[in-house]
Scaffold this motif. Structure first.
Motif, PDB file in Angstrom:
ATOM      1  N   ALA A 271      47.667  32.878  35.025  1.00  0.00           N
ATOM      2  CA  ALA A 271      46.514  32.108  34.539  1.00  0.00           C
ATOM      3  C   ALA A 271      46.323  32.363  33.051  1.00  0.00           C
ATOM      4  CB  ALA A 271      45.252  32.501  35.313  1.00  0.00           C
ATOM      5  N   ASP A 272      45.614  31.458  32.410  1.00  0.00           N
ATOM      6  CA  ASP A 272      45.282  31.578  30.991  1.00  0.00           C
ATOM      7  C   ASP A 272      43.879  31.042  30.781  1.00  0.00           C
ATOM      8  OD1 ASP A 272      47.963  32.424  29.795  1.00  0.00           O
ATOM      9  OD2 ASP A 272      48.529  30.606  30.889  1.00  0.00           O
ATOM     10  N   GLY A 273      43.001  31.887  30.266  1.00  0.00           N
ATOM     11  CA  GLY A 273      41.612  31.502  30.067  1.00  0.00           C
ATOM     12  C   GLY A 273      40.750  31.911  31.244  1.00  0.00           C
ATOM     13  N   ALA A 274      39.481  32.137  30.969  1.00  0.00           N
ATOM     14  CA  ALA A 274      38.561  32.641  31.989  1.00  0.00           C
ATOM     15  C   ALA A 274      38.478  31.730  33.204  1.00  0.00           C
ATOM     16  CB  ALA A 274      37.179  32.856  31.376  1.00  0.00           C
ATOM     17  N   ALA A 275      38.431  30.416  32.980  1.00  0.00           N
ATOM     18  CA  ALA A 275      38.267  29.484  34.097  1.00  0.00           C
ATOM     19  C   ALA A 275      39.456  29.559  35.054  1.00  0.00           C
ATOM     20  CB  ALA A 275      38.090  28.068  33.571  1.00  0.00           C
ATOM     21  N   GLU A 276      40.661  29.639  34.501  1.00  0.00           N
ATOM     22  CA  GLU A 276      41.836  29.720  35.372  1.00  0.00           C
ATOM     23  C   GLU A 276      41.867  31.044  36.128  1.00  0.00           C
ATOM     24  OE1 GLU A 276      45.585  28.889  33.555  1.00  0.00           O
ATOM     25  OE2 GLU A 276      45.074  26.795  33.109  1.00  0.00           O
ATOM     26  N   PHE A 277      41.434  32.118  35.491  1.00  0.00           N
ATOM     27  CA  PHE A 277      41.418  33.399  36.192  1.00  0.00           C
ATOM     28  C   PHE A 277      40.389  33.407  37.316  1.00  0.00           C
ATOM     29  CE2 PHE A 277      43.987  35.222  32.769  1.00  0.00           C
ATOM     30  CZ  PHE A 277      44.801  36.069  33.500  1.00  0.00           C
ATOM     31  N   VAL A 278      39.257  32.762  37.129  1.00  0.00           N
ATOM     32  CA  VAL A 278      38.282  32.645  38.218  1.00  0.00           C
ATOM     33  C   VAL A 278      38.895  31.892  39.395  1.00  0.00           C
ATOM     34  CG1 VAL A 278      36.107  31.556  38.903  1.00  0.00           C
ATOM     35  CG2 VAL A 278      36.232  32.855  36.775  1.00  0.00           C
ATOM     36  N   LYS A 279      39.598  30.812  39.081  1.00  0.00           N
ATOM     37  CA  LYS A 279      40.254  30.045  40.148  1.00  0.00           C
ATOM     38  C   LYS A 279      41.297  30.903  40.855  1.00  0.00           C
ATOM     39  CE  LYS A 279      42.593  25.643  41.054  1.00  0.00           C
ATOM     40  NZ  LYS A 279      43.093  24.384  40.448  1.00  0.00           N
ATOM     41  N   ALA A 280      42.038  31.718  40.086  1.00  0.00           N
ATOM     42  CA  ALA A 280      43.054  32.581  40.686  1.00  0.00           C
ATOM     43  C   ALA A 280      42.424  33.607  41.621  1.00  0.00           C
ATOM     44  CB  ALA A 280      43.853  33.278  39.586  1.00  0.00           C
ATOM     45  N   VAL A 281      41.293  34.183  41.208  1.00  0.00           N
ATOM     46  CA  VAL A 281      40.586  35.132  42.074  1.00  0.00           C
ATOM     47  C   VAL A 281      40.163  34.449  43.369  1.00  0.00           C
ATOM     48  CG1 VAL A 281      38.491  36.523  42.319  1.00  0.00           C
ATOM     49  CG2 VAL A 281      39.792  36.597  40.179  1.00  0.00           C
ATOM     50  N   ARG A 282      39.582  33.285  43.246  1.00  0.00           N
ATOM     51  CA  ARG A 282      39.104  32.566  44.434  1.00  0.00           C
ATOM     52  C   ARG A 282      40.250  32.226  45.369  1.00  0.00           C
ATOM     53  NH1 ARG A 282      34.797  28.572  41.263  1.00  0.00           N
ATOM     54  NH2 ARG A 282      33.182  30.188  40.960  1.00  0.00           N
ATOM     55  N   TYR A 283      41.401  31.900  44.812  1.00  0.00           N
ATOM     56  CA  TYR A 283      42.552  31.564  45.643  1.00  0.00           C
ATOM     57  C   TYR A 283      43.019  32.777  46.430  1.00  0.00           C
ATOM     58  CZ  TYR A 283      46.905  29.307  47.041  1.00  0.00           C
ATOM     59  OH  TYR A 283      47.931  28.762  47.783  1.00  0.00           O
ATOM     60  N   GLN A 284      43.052  33.944  45.790  1.00  0.00           N
ATOM     61  CA  GLN A 284      43.447  35.158  46.496  1.00  0.00           C
ATOM     62  C   GLN A 284      42.462  35.471  47.627  1.00  0.00           C
ATOM     63  OE1 GLN A 284      46.496  36.410  45.662  1.00  0.00           O
ATOM     64  NE2 GLN A 284      46.369  34.644  44.290  1.00  0.00           N
ATOM     65  N   ILE A 285      41.185  35.367  47.338  1.00  0.00           N
ATOM     66  CA  ILE A 285      40.173  35.648  48.356  1.00  0.00           C
ATOM     67  C   ILE A 285      40.282  34.667  49.513  1.00  0.00           C
ATOM     68  CG2 ILE A 285      37.694  35.748  48.805  1.00  0.00           C
ATOM     69  CD1 ILE A 285      37.361  36.708  45.892  1.00  0.00           C
ATOM     70  N   LYS A 286      40.493  33.401  49.177  1.00  0.00           N
ATOM     71  CA  LYS A 286      40.634  32.374  50.223  1.00  0.00           C
ATOM     72  C   LYS A 286      41.719  32.747  51.226  1.00  0.00           C
ATOM     73  CE  LYS A 286      42.071  27.545  50.855  1.00  0.00           C
ATOM     74  NZ  LYS A 286      42.444  26.277  50.180  1.00  0.00           N
ATOM     75  N   HIS A 287      42.781  33.364  50.749  1.00  0.00           N
ATOM     76  CA  HIS A 287      43.931  33.648  51.600  1.00  0.00           C
ATOM     77  C   HIS A 287      43.997  35.094  52.061  1.00  0.00           C
ATOM     78  CE1 HIS A 287      45.525  29.616  51.261  1.00  0.00           C
ATOM     79  NE2 HIS A 287      45.251  29.662  49.966  1.00  0.00           N
ATOM     80  N   GLY A 288      42.876  35.806  51.965  1.00  0.00           N
ATOM     81  CA  GLY A 288      42.786  37.085  52.650  1.00  0.00           C
ATOM     82  C   GLY A 288      42.774  38.328  51.803  1.00  0.00           C
ATOM     83  N   ALA A 289      42.777  38.215  50.478  1.00  0.00           N
ATOM     84  CA  ALA A 289      42.733  39.413  49.639  1.00  0.00           C
ATOM     85  C   ALA A 289      41.413  40.145  49.828  1.00  0.00           C
ATOM     86  CB  ALA A 289      42.926  39.039  48.170  1.00  0.00           C
ATOM     87  N   LYS A 290      41.473  41.463  49.893  1.00  0.00           N
ATOM     88  CA  LYS A 290      40.288  42.310  50.015  1.00  0.00           C
ATOM     89  C   LYS A 290      40.079  43.164  48.769  1.00  0.00           C
ATOM     90  CE  LYS A 290      39.688  40.733  54.151  1.00  0.00           C
ATOM     91  NZ  LYS A 290      38.633  39.689  54.364  1.00  0.00           N
ATOM     92  N   ALA A 291      40.911  42.975  47.759  1.00  0.00           N
ATOM     93  CA  ALA A 291      40.781  43.583  46.446  1.00  0.00           C
ATOM     94  C   ALA A 291      41.521  42.668  45.485  1.00  0.00           C
ATOM     95  CB  ALA A 291      41.372  44.993  46.423  1.00  0.00           C
ATOM     96  N   ILE A 292      41.323  42.876  44.190  1.00  0.00           N
ATOM     97  CA  ILE A 292      41.988  42.065  43.176  1.00  0.00           C
ATOM     98  C   ILE A 292      42.699  42.992  42.199  1.00  0.00           C
ATOM     99  CG2 ILE A 292      41.682  40.423  41.278  1.00  0.00           C
ATOM    100  CD1 ILE A 292      41.240  39.149  43.997  1.00  0.00           C
ATOM    101  N   LYS A 293      43.926  42.644  41.841  1.00  0.00           N
ATOM    102  CA  LYS A 293      44.712  43.398  40.857  1.00  0.00           C
ATOM    103  C   LYS A 293      44.992  42.482  39.663  1.00  0.00           C
ATOM    104  CE  LYS A 293      48.284  45.886  39.079  1.00  0.00           C
ATOM    105  NZ  LYS A 293      49.529  45.981  39.860  1.00  0.00           N
ATOM    106  N   VAL A 294      44.771  43.009  38.460  1.00  0.00           N
ATOM    107  CA  VAL A 294      45.105  42.281  37.243  1.00  0.00           C
ATOM    108  C   VAL A 294      46.027  43.127  36.377  1.00  0.00           C
ATOM    109  CG1 VAL A 294      42.930  41.001  37.243  1.00  0.00           C
ATOM    110  CG2 VAL A 294      43.120  43.113  35.901  1.00  0.00           C
ATOM    111  N   CYS A 295      46.754  42.461  35.507  1.00  0.00           N
ATOM    112  CA  CYS A 295      47.596  43.141  34.531  1.00  0.00           C
ATOM    113  C   CYS A 295      46.946  42.976  33.167  1.00  0.00           C
ATOM    114  CB  CYS A 295      49.004  42.569  34.542  1.00  0.00           C
ATOM    115  SG  CYS A 295      49.933  43.032  36.015  1.00  0.00           S
ATOM    116  N   ALA A 296      46.198  43.990  32.767  1.00  0.00           N
ATOM    117  CA  ALA A 296      45.473  43.939  31.501  1.00  0.00           C
ATOM    118  C   ALA A 296      46.396  44.121  30.310  1.00  0.00           C
ATOM    119  CB  ALA A 296      44.389  45.018  31.481  1.00  0.00           C
ATOM    120  N   THR A 297      47.505  44.833  30.516  1.00  0.00           N
ATOM    121  CA  THR A 297      48.427  45.118  29.415  1.00  0.00           C
ATOM    122  C   THR A 297      49.858  44.838  29.845  1.00  0.00           C
ATOM    123  OG1 THR A 297      49.025  47.416  29.923  1.00  0.00           O
ATOM    124  CG2 THR A 297      46.909  47.060  28.802  1.00  0.00           C
TER     125      THR A 297
END
Length: 420
Positions: free
Chosen positions: A183-209
């Protein structure tokens, strides 16, 4: 298939089917109260329906008797950073164009069993292809696969061309969007989070660096912006999920903490300023130190070896600085970067670097439970899950005892008994 092993005094071992008896009594010489850091002697733990019903009652109830003699009981250990579908081996960098989701799933099931038998009864998976970790979590809880309780994160989230993206191939090969974590930009990252949750994620991992096992030039440059990380943290927290941030470099570590992310993974380059910010914000540090001693360097392409040799020695000093500053410590290992089933090597390494044995054990029990938001595990206490392990010696005197776990019970089911 799931199995239970019952020990009845000198009668030896007997196997039975998956149906759980109503009551099991586990006896041992002592158990470790991780909160106080003291042993309680003796240890008579009454287990009913997967939970600890009583400890050292005046009279043990009737039920299956598990007599472990002079062994020491501890709560099941936890690992906040695993990759059960992942292994470093020659050619690993092209695996994503050779393996199917099924390949990863079978590998994850095999490694889940190794992890459980090593005494780790709860793990947080921080990035797996095709929601393999979600499926594994369901299979474990249904009794189809022997493994620890799995907290799935789905795929890790990062920027185009960043550490969580797949690079090194020609244009058009493995191009990804926010449904696959890019994803690129805050809006796309929000959508990415929601997609993971929709499909069963119980935590979120990001690559900050940036990172080691990817082909961007830098090993620790900040990749996600503060605004992107804050958007992820806010959205995940709104759904009650915690966020873990892969972060090697100082700027990314600080930005992730200030954005409200719950844990910093790796934290290789921590300055005094960064440590103070982590402490101020109550951000957990999940250093992954043992892998530097055990990673298969021969399996890595030369550019990745160079990055690893650069950053991994810095992680030890960052860990020691964070200890001195009182940063909250979780226990994660990056299992998969080193061979699965050796998770307790992380505890040994931390003690070698100056952490007390009891604090190392706490990081893998009550600290990880707090990070995960669980109040049903991490201690041996009435009402909690019967996730219990046992070792022969005294882990407070020698932390390496935890690398040879002789007994494993998870939710009242016995998966390993002495002599196996």
């Amino acid at each position: 298939m799931l199995k239970r092993i019952m020990i009845a005094g000198a009668a030896g071992l007997a196997l039975c089917g998956a149906a759980q008896a109503q009551t099991t009594v586990v006896k041992a010489a002592r158990y470790l109260d991780v909160s106080s850091g003291r042993y309680v002697t003796p240890a008579v733990i009454v287990v009913e329906d997967g939970k600890i019903a009583a400890i050292n009652p005046d009279a043990a109830p009737e039920g299956d008797m598990v007599d472990l003699g002079d062994m020491t009981l501890l709560p099941g250990l936890m690992d906040a950073h695993t990759h059960l579908s992942y292994e470093i081996e020659p050619g690993f960098e092209t695996a994503e164009v050779r393996f199917t989701t099924g390949d990863y799933a079978f590998r994850a099931a095999e490694n889940a069993r190794k992890t459980l038998l090593a005494g780790f009864t709860t793990v947080r998976e921080v990035g797996a292809p095709g929601f393999v970790d979600v499926a594994l979590s369901k299979a474990v809880e249904a009794g189809r696969v022997d493994g620890p309780h799995v907290i799935p994160s789905g795929v890790a989230l990062g920027i185009t061309g960043g550490h969580c993206d797949t690079t090194g191939f020609g244009p058009g090969i493995l191009e990804r969007d926010e449904t696959e974590g890019v994803a690129d930009g805050a809006a796309e990252f929000v959508k990415a989070v929601r997609y993971q949750i929709k499909h069963g994620a119980k935590a979120i991992k990001v690559c900050a660096t940036a990172g080691v096992l990817s082909f961007e030039d830098s090993v620790g440059a900040q990749q996600m912006t503060f605004e992107e990380m804050k958007a992820v943290a806010d959205e995940a927290h709104r759904h009650g999920l915690k966020v873990a941030a892969h972060a090697h470099g100082t700027e990314g570590i600080i930005a992730a903490s200030e954005a409200g992310i719950d844990s910093i993974e790796h934290g290789s380059v921590i300055t005094e300023k960064a440590a103070n910010i982590l402490k101020k914000n109550g951000t957990w540090l999940d250093s992954t130190l043992y892998l530097a001693q055990t990673i298969n360097w021969d399996a890595l392409p030369p550019p990745l070896v160079a990055k690893g040799r650069e950053v991994m020695p810095l992680a030890d000093e960052s860990f020691k600085l964070a200890l001195r500053k009182g940063v909250k410590m979780a226990l994660g290992t990056d299992a998969g970067v080193y061979p699965h089933g050796q998770n307790a090597g992380e505890l040994v390494r931390r003690v070698e670097l100056g952490q007390s044995t009891i604090d190392a054990i706490r990081s893998a029990t009550i600290n990880d439970a707090e990070l995960f938001g669980f109040d049903d595990r991490g201690r041996i206490a009435p009402g909690l899950l019967a996730d219990i392990i046992a070792v022969d010696g005294d882990p407070l005197a020698d932390i390496s005892e935890l690398t040879d776990v002789g007994f494993v019970m998870k939710a009242g089911e016995i998966y390993k008994a002495p002599g196996e």
